[in-house]
Design an enzyme around this catalytic site. Structure first.
Site, PDB file in Angstrom:
ATOM      1  N   PRO A 124       0.828  -1.211   0.000  1.00  0.00           N
ATOM      2  CA  PRO A 124       0.000   0.000   0.000  1.00  0.00           C
ATOM      3  C   PRO A 124       0.861   1.259   0.000  1.00  0.00           C
ATOM      4  CG  PRO A 124       0.033  -0.980   2.194  1.00  0.00           C
ATOM      5  CD  PRO A 124       0.837  -1.883   1.304  1.00  0.00           C
ATOM      6  N   HIS A 136      10.059   3.653   2.185  1.00  0.00           N
ATOM      7  CA  HIS A 136      10.493   3.704   3.581  1.00  0.00           C
ATOM      8  C   HIS A 136      10.612   2.328   4.234  1.00  0.00           C
ATOM      9  CE1 HIS A 136       9.464   7.928   2.984  1.00  0.00           C
ATOM     10  NE2 HIS A 136      10.306   8.164   3.979  1.00  0.00           N
ATOM     11  N   ALA A 174       8.434  -9.159   2.062  1.00  0.00           N
ATOM     12  CA  ALA A 174       8.475  -7.895   1.328  1.00  0.00           C
ATOM     13  C   ALA A 174       9.907  -7.392   1.276  1.00  0.00           C
ATOM     14  CB  ALA A 174       7.587  -6.854   2.008  1.00  0.00           C
ATOM     15  N   GLY A 175      10.256  -6.782   0.146  1.00  0.00           N
ATOM     16  CA  GLY A 175      11.584  -6.193   0.023  1.00  0.00           C
ATOM     17  C   GLY A 175      12.417  -6.882  -1.034  1.00  0.00           C
ATOM     18  N   GLY A 176      12.590  -6.258  -2.187  1.00  0.00           N
ATOM     19  CA  GLY A 176      13.445  -6.812  -3.234  1.00  0.00           C
ATOM     20  C   GLY A 176      12.795  -7.923  -4.041  1.00  0.00           C
ATOM     21  N   GLY A 190       5.979  -3.799  -4.056  1.00  0.00           N
ATOM     22  CA  GLY A 190       5.737  -2.380  -4.246  1.00  0.00           C
ATOM     23  C   GLY A 190       6.290  -1.845  -5.547  1.00  0.00           C
ATOM     24  N   THR A 191       7.616  -1.794  -5.658  1.00  0.00           N
ATOM     25  CA  THR A 191       8.248  -1.144  -6.809  1.00  0.00           C
ATOM     26  C   THR A 191       7.731  -1.701  -8.134  1.00  0.00           C
ATOM     27  OG1 THR A 191      10.236  -0.909  -5.444  1.00  0.00           O
ATOM     28  CG2 THR A 191      10.467  -0.428  -7.782  1.00  0.00           C
TER      29      THR A 191
END
Length: 324
Positions: free
Chosen positions: A25, A149, A176-178, A199-200
């Protein structure tokens, strides 16, 4: 090819999803159209409500509530919200509310009492324990590779996720992350996660509320060009707490002030210069939030199609790993 129903997890069962993929989100850029498209594609679309701006929510909430046709949720930056923002969202009956960055305890009961699933994002083991104690229905373990963030002193996704999986069991954990392709989703599942929060990758989709210059930067960006810093938050006059840095692509202001955060914070003239440069069009309107997997992003599909493609790629990756 295995059937598209192959990747069933505790997370997909909880929400009745086709695929173990959730939209991060992202404040402002994960609007109603993007969240609805991810949900239509069979994942969990989540509106990026950020600090709970009522005008933004009033505009974007109906877009997802009226058109998703499938489960959807909303995510907040916990440090920036109040009870009114949470209540405004709960009036639209989301299936899930996600709390990130800050103490979730003042809002947890309210969310659950409204019948929404409580998703809590964590960046260290202490936060993971608190999320379990608060009765989170889903826990998101965020590694430092993520765009935007995250915790300044966080952990990398690969070693962090299984620690949270073990600590939280039987609560489903999302990694989450990468993670920006189906191989990353497969890796998350192999680590014991029940899915991936991305996300990205979803910033570069047809439905994202992202400036075209930022999409172009993501398509051309490389993981080694991203860095975590507070410089751009300070320059923008953002109220983000200092324990959270933001991973972005390169930026002239970063080059100018890297390692001089205290000096920048004490210099109102520098912040005025930043605002004026943005107003003149010399600087992009926002930093380009991007994670370390940005190299893997090279097209701008519809988010609904992307979810399906990611799931198929994850199935293929898992099948391939099993054959080796």
């Amino acid at each position: 090819m295995m059937s598209a129903m192959a990747l069933t997890t505790a997370f997909t069962k909880l929400f009745g999803l086709r695929h173990p993929i959730a939209l991060a989100p992202m404040g402002g850029s994960a609007g109603g159209a993007l969240a609805a498209a991810v949900s239509r594609g069979g994942g969990l679309g989540m509106l990026g409500a950020g600090g709970g701006d009522p005008d933004w929510l009033t505009r974007e909430l109906p877009l997802v509530a009226d058109s998703a046709g499938r489960p959807w949720g909303v995510g907040f930056q916990t440090w920036a919200i109040d009870v009114e923002a949470v209540d405004l969202v709960l009036e639209h009956s989301p299936r899930a509310v996600m709390l990130s960055f800050g103490d979730p305890s003042p809002f947890a009961e309210r969310i659950r009492a409204a019948g929404a699933a409580l998703i809590i994002q964590v960046t260290d083991v202490e936060e993971a324990r608190q999320a379990v104690d608060l009765g989170a229905d889903v826990i998101v373990a965020q590694g430092t590779e993520s765009g935007g963030h995250g915790a300044r002193n966080g952990r990398s996704t690969l070693p962090f996720v299984p620690v949270v999986v073990d600590l939280a069991a039987p609560v489903p954990v999302l990694a989450a992350g990468g993670i920006a392709d189906g191989r990353g989703v497969a890796a998350a599942l192999a680590l014991g996660a029940a899915g991936a929060l991305m996300g990205t990758r979803f910033q570069a989709t047809a439905e994202a509320l992202v400036d075209p210059s930022a999409v172009k930067a993501i398509l051309e960006g490389r993981g080694q060009d991203t860095e975590r810093s507070r410089v751009l938050d300070i320059a923008r006059g953002s109220r983000w707490p200092s324990r959270y840095t933001a991973r972005t692509l390169g930026h002239p202001v970063l080059d100018q002030w890297r390692g001089r955060e205290a000096e920048l914070a004490a210099d109102p003239r520098a912040r005025q210069d930043y605002r004026e440069a943005v107003a003149r069009g010399d600087l992009p309107p926002l930093p380009v939030w991007a994670g370390e997997a940005v190299d893997l992003i090279n097209d701008v599909p519809s988010a609904a199609d992307l979810v399906v493609a990611l799931a198929e790629e994850a199935e293929e990756a898992l099948a391939r790993a099993g054959r080796q």
